[in-house]
Design a protein around this motif. Sequence first.
Motif, short mmCIF file in Angstrom:
data_model
loop_
_atom_site.label_atom_id
_atom_site.label_comp_id
_atom_site.label_asym_id
_atom_site.label_seq_id
_atom_site.Cartn_x
_atom_site.Cartn_y
_atom_site.Cartn_z
N MET A 155 0.83 -1.20 0.00
CA MET A 155 0.00 0.00 0.00
C MET A 155 0.87 1.25 0.00
O MET A 155 0.56 2.23 -0.70
N SER A 156 1.95 1.23 0.74
CA SER A 156 2.86 2.39 0.78
C SER A 156 3.48 2.64 -0.59
O SER A 156 3.56 3.78 -1.04
N ARG A 157 3.90 1.57 -1.25
CA ARG A 157 4.49 1.72 -2.58
C ARG A 157 3.44 2.21 -3.59
O ARG A 157 3.72 3.05 -4.44
N ILE A 158 2.23 1.68 -3.47
CA ILE A 158 1.15 2.12 -4.35
C ILE A 158 0.85 3.60 -4.13
O ILE A 158 0.59 4.34 -5.08
N ALA A 159 0.90 4.04 -2.88
CA ALA A 159 0.61 5.45 -2.56
C ALA A 159 1.55 6.39 -3.31
O ALA A 159 1.11 7.44 -3.79
N PHE A 160 2.82 6.01 -3.45
CA PHE A 160 3.75 6.85 -4.19
C PHE A 160 3.37 6.92 -5.67
O PHE A 160 3.46 7.98 -6.29
N GLU A 161 2.92 5.81 -6.24
CA GLU A 161 2.46 5.81 -7.64
C GLU A 161 1.22 6.67 -7.79
O GLU A 161 1.08 7.41 -8.77
N CYS A 162 0.32 6.58 -6.83
CA CYS A 162 -0.91 7.39 -6.87
C CYS A 162 -0.57 8.88 -6.88
O CYS A 162 -1.15 9.65 -7.66
N GLU A 163 0.36 9.27 -6.05
CA GLU A 163 0.77 10.67 -6.00
C GLU A 163 1.41 11.08 -7.32
O GLU A 163 1.15 12.17 -7.83
N ALA A 164 2.27 10.23 -7.87
CA ALA A 164 2.95 10.54 -9.12
C ALA A 164 1.94 10.72 -10.26
O ALA A 164 2.12 11.57 -11.14
N LEU A 165 0.88 9.92 -10.25
CA LEU A 165 -0.14 9.98 -11.30
C LEU A 165 -1.27 10.96 -10.96
O LEU A 165 -2.16 11.18 -11.77
N ASN A 166 -1.23 11.49 -9.74
CA ASN A 166 -2.30 12.36 -9.24
C ASN A 166 -3.67 11.69 -9.42
O ASN A 166 -4.62 12.27 -9.93
N HIS A 167 -3.72 10.44 -9.01
CA HIS A 167 -4.94 9.64 -9.13
C HIS A 167 -4.99 8.71 -7.93
O HIS A 167 -4.06 7.94 -7.69
#
Length: 96
Positions: free
Chosen positions: A42-54
């Motif tokens: 979940m922590s790693r996914i959170a960084f991707e979410c921020e990068a994609l602003n989604h």
Amino acid sequence: MSVLTQEEIETKLLRFPEWEYYDNALHAEFEFENFKDCFSAMSRIAFECEALNHHPNWSNTYNVLTISLSTHDAGGVTNKDFKLAEAIEHIVEPEE
């Protein structure tokens, strides 16, 4: 960003066997060895979410991560959701 048609979504889902489309969103559930592994993903996914602003709707119960993706601003599933789903897949099921 335009909403994808049912046919477009079904075609794209062929590349994502872990995901389903219902209630106007993409849904997946991932099970991990334990809570620590789940929370780490979940922590790693959170960084991707921020990068994609989604950002997904998600929940975690012990070792299970449940995710729902929909582009709220567009009112349905867009290519943005599939881009995030792909990033999530690479995190939770790394290629061997």
